[in-house]
Motif scaffolding. Structure first.
Motif, short mmCIF file in Angstrom:
data_model
loop_
_atom_site.label_atom_id
_atom_site.label_comp_id
_atom_site.label_asym_id
_atom_site.label_seq_id
_atom_site.Cartn_x
_atom_site.Cartn_y
_atom_site.Cartn_z
N MET A 164 5.32 0.72 5.89
CA MET A 164 5.19 0.86 4.44
C MET A 164 3.82 1.43 4.10
SD MET A 164 5.73 -2.00 1.47
CE MET A 164 4.09 -2.68 1.53
N GLN A 165 3.79 2.39 3.21
CA GLN A 165 2.51 3.01 2.83
C GLN A 165 1.71 2.10 1.90
OE1 GLN A 165 3.54 6.92 1.18
NE2 GLN A 165 2.28 7.76 2.81
N THR A 166 0.42 2.13 2.06
CA THR A 166 -0.48 1.42 1.15
C THR A 166 -0.67 2.28 -0.11
OG1 THR A 166 -2.44 2.43 2.10
CG2 THR A 166 -1.69 0.36 3.09
N PRO A 167 -1.18 1.69 -1.19
CA PRO A 167 -1.41 2.49 -2.40
C PRO A 167 -2.32 3.70 -2.16
CG PRO A 167 -1.48 0.17 -2.95
CD PRO A 167 -1.38 0.25 -1.45
N HIS A 168 -3.37 3.53 -1.35
CA HIS A 168 -4.26 4.67 -1.14
C HIS A 168 -3.61 5.74 -0.28
CE1 HIS A 168 -5.60 3.06 2.86
NE2 HIS A 168 -5.80 4.33 3.09
N GLU A 169 -2.72 5.37 0.63
CA GLU A 169 -2.01 6.38 1.41
C GLU A 169 -1.07 7.19 0.53
OE1 GLU A 169 -1.88 4.20 5.80
OE2 GLU A 169 -0.33 3.73 4.30
N ARG A 170 -0.41 6.53 -0.40
CA ARG A 170 0.44 7.26 -1.35
C ARG A 170 -0.40 8.18 -2.23
NH1 ARG A 170 3.07 2.19 -1.53
NH2 ARG A 170 1.98 1.60 -3.44
N PHE A 171 -1.54 7.68 -2.68
CA PHE A 171 -2.45 8.47 -3.51
C PHE A 171 -2.91 9.72 -2.74
CE2 PHE A 171 -6.67 9.56 -5.09
CZ PHE A 171 -6.55 9.46 -6.46
N ASP A 172 -3.36 9.52 -1.50
CA ASP A 172 -3.85 10.64 -0.69
C ASP A 172 -2.75 11.67 -0.43
OD1 ASP A 172 -6.14 9.13 -0.65
OD2 ASP A 172 -6.25 8.93 1.53
N VAL B 262 -9.42 7.51 -9.41
CA VAL B 262 -10.05 6.86 -8.26
C VAL B 262 -9.10 5.82 -7.69
CG1 VAL B 262 -12.03 5.54 -7.44
CG2 VAL B 262 -12.34 7.23 -9.28
N GLU B 263 -8.95 5.81 -6.36
CA GLU B 263 -8.10 4.83 -5.69
C GLU B 263 -8.90 4.15 -4.57
OE1 GLU B 263 -5.01 2.44 -4.90
OE2 GLU B 263 -4.91 3.98 -6.47
N LYS B 264 -8.89 2.81 -4.55
CA LYS B 264 -9.59 2.05 -3.52
C LYS B 264 -8.75 1.98 -2.25
CE LYS B 264 -10.01 -1.49 -6.24
NZ LYS B 264 -10.32 -2.82 -6.79
N HIS B 265 -9.43 1.95 -1.10
CA HIS B 265 -8.76 1.79 0.20
C HIS B 265 -8.76 0.31 0.57
CE1 HIS B 265 -8.93 6.09 1.98
NE2 HIS B 265 -9.09 6.17 0.66
N GLY B 266 -7.97 -0.47 -0.11
CA GLY B 266 -7.91 -1.89 0.19
C GLY B 266 -8.99 -2.67 -0.53
N GLY B 267 -9.11 -3.95 -0.14
CA GLY B 267 -10.06 -4.83 -0.80
C GLY B 267 -11.06 -5.43 0.16
N TRP B 268 -11.44 -6.69 -0.10
CA TRP B 268 -12.51 -7.35 0.64
C TRP B 268 -12.23 -7.41 2.13
CZ3 TRP B 268 -13.58 -11.46 3.78
CH2 TRP B 268 -14.91 -11.87 3.86
N PHE B 269 -11.03 -7.82 2.51
CA PHE B 269 -10.71 -7.98 3.94
C PHE B 269 -10.72 -6.64 4.67
CE2 PHE B 269 -9.09 -11.90 2.12
CZ PHE B 269 -9.57 -12.84 3.01
N ASP C 50 -5.44 -8.82 1.73
CA ASP C 50 -5.89 -8.25 0.45
C ASP C 50 -4.79 -8.33 -0.60
OD1 ASP C 50 -8.53 -7.60 1.08
OD2 ASP C 50 -7.96 -5.67 1.95
N THR C 51 -3.54 -8.11 -0.17
CA THR C 51 -2.41 -8.18 -1.11
C THR C 51 -2.14 -9.61 -1.54
OG1 THR C 51 -1.41 -6.21 -0.10
CG2 THR C 51 0.03 -7.61 -1.42
N ALA C 52 -2.08 -10.53 -0.56
CA ALA C 52 -1.77 -11.93 -0.87
C ALA C 52 -2.82 -12.58 -1.76
CB ALA C 52 -1.61 -12.72 0.43
N LEU C 53 -4.09 -12.26 -1.49
CA LEU C 53 -5.19 -12.88 -2.23
C LEU C 53 -5.70 -12.01 -3.38
CD1 LEU C 53 -7.09 -14.45 0.79
CD2 LEU C 53 -5.51 -15.56 -0.79
N ARG C 54 -5.04 -10.89 -3.58
CA ARG C 54 -5.31 -9.99 -4.71
C ARG C 54 -6.76 -9.53 -4.76
NH1 ARG C 54 -2.81 -12.30 -10.13
NH2 ARG C 54 -3.13 -10.12 -10.67
N THR C 55 -7.34 -9.28 -3.58
CA THR C 55 -8.74 -8.85 -3.56
C THR C 55 -8.90 -7.39 -3.97
OG1 THR C 55 -8.76 -8.21 -1.23
CG2 THR C 55 -9.25 -10.51 -1.74
#
Length: 200
Positions: A1-9, A148-155, A180-185
């Motif tokens: 499954m693609q991450t949001p930033h992969e879809r953005f890119d 602007v799209e972030k490549h994930g969060g804190w983890f 990052d998804t579960a903890l909404r970072t």
């Protein structure tokens, strides 16, 4: 499954490939630095690279602070993992804006919370800067639209600092994405990289 930033890119590359002339600024050889998988998309356009170092055999040798391209001469510009290595990234952004035609697109990837990755030896380059969303919007304020799209969060960001992380990159990426998804970072500001799509 693609991450949001992969879809953005992927969307950004698809849009850029619709232009007639696309320059990869700081791209070294054609389709380096994660661009290889997009090569088929650019088959119908003129895609070339500009780089300051002849070591990487670019299409054109030139300084990003003063690109050897005419004003309004390209439909799209790609600048992946380059701005952190140059002396004056704000000037580089102004040059990218200058060479784009009206309505042209720029796609930029920059590090945010990310380890030092200067290179020594052949093709050496320094590592000067880190960026945040506000930094990119400031440097790209001459553009009419900036996404602007972030490549994930804190983890995802912290995983890059672990010992031997390069050897176990894939499982680390999967685990970091799940955490990052579960903890909404991703809702917070900390991220390893930023992807930016800007329209002149």
């Amino acid at each position: 499954m693609q991450t949001p930033h992969e879809r953005f890119d992927d969307e950004a590359m698809r849009l850029l490939s619709q232009g007639r002339i696309v320059v990869d600024v700081g791209g070294g050889q054609r389709f380096m630095k994660g661009m290889k998988r997009y090569e088929p998309l650019f088959a119908a356009c003129r895609y070339f690279t500009v780089d300051s170092s002849p070591f990487f055999r670019p299409g054109v040798v030139g300084d990003i602070h003063r690109l050897p391209l005419g004003t309004g001469s390209v439909d799209g510009a790609i600048c992946r993992s380059v701005l952190e290595h140059v002396e004056r990234p704000w000037e580089a952004c102004r040059e990218i804006l200058r060479v784009l035609r009206p309505g042209g697109l720029a796609f930029i990837i920059v590090p945010s919370i990310y380890p030092d990755h200067a290179r020594s030896g052949d093709g050496a380059y320094p590592d000067h800067w880190r960026f945040f969303e506000s930094t990119m919007r400031l440097m790209l304020r001459g553009f009419s639209e900036v996404r602007v799209e972030k490549h994930g969060g804190w983890f995802q960001a912290m995983s890059n600092f672990l010992p031997l992380q390069a050897r176990v990159r894939w499982p680390l990426d999967v685990l970091s994405h799940l955490l990052d998804t579960a903890l909404r970072t991703r809702q917070r500001r900390t991220t390893p990289l930023l992807s930016v799509l800007a329209r002149k």
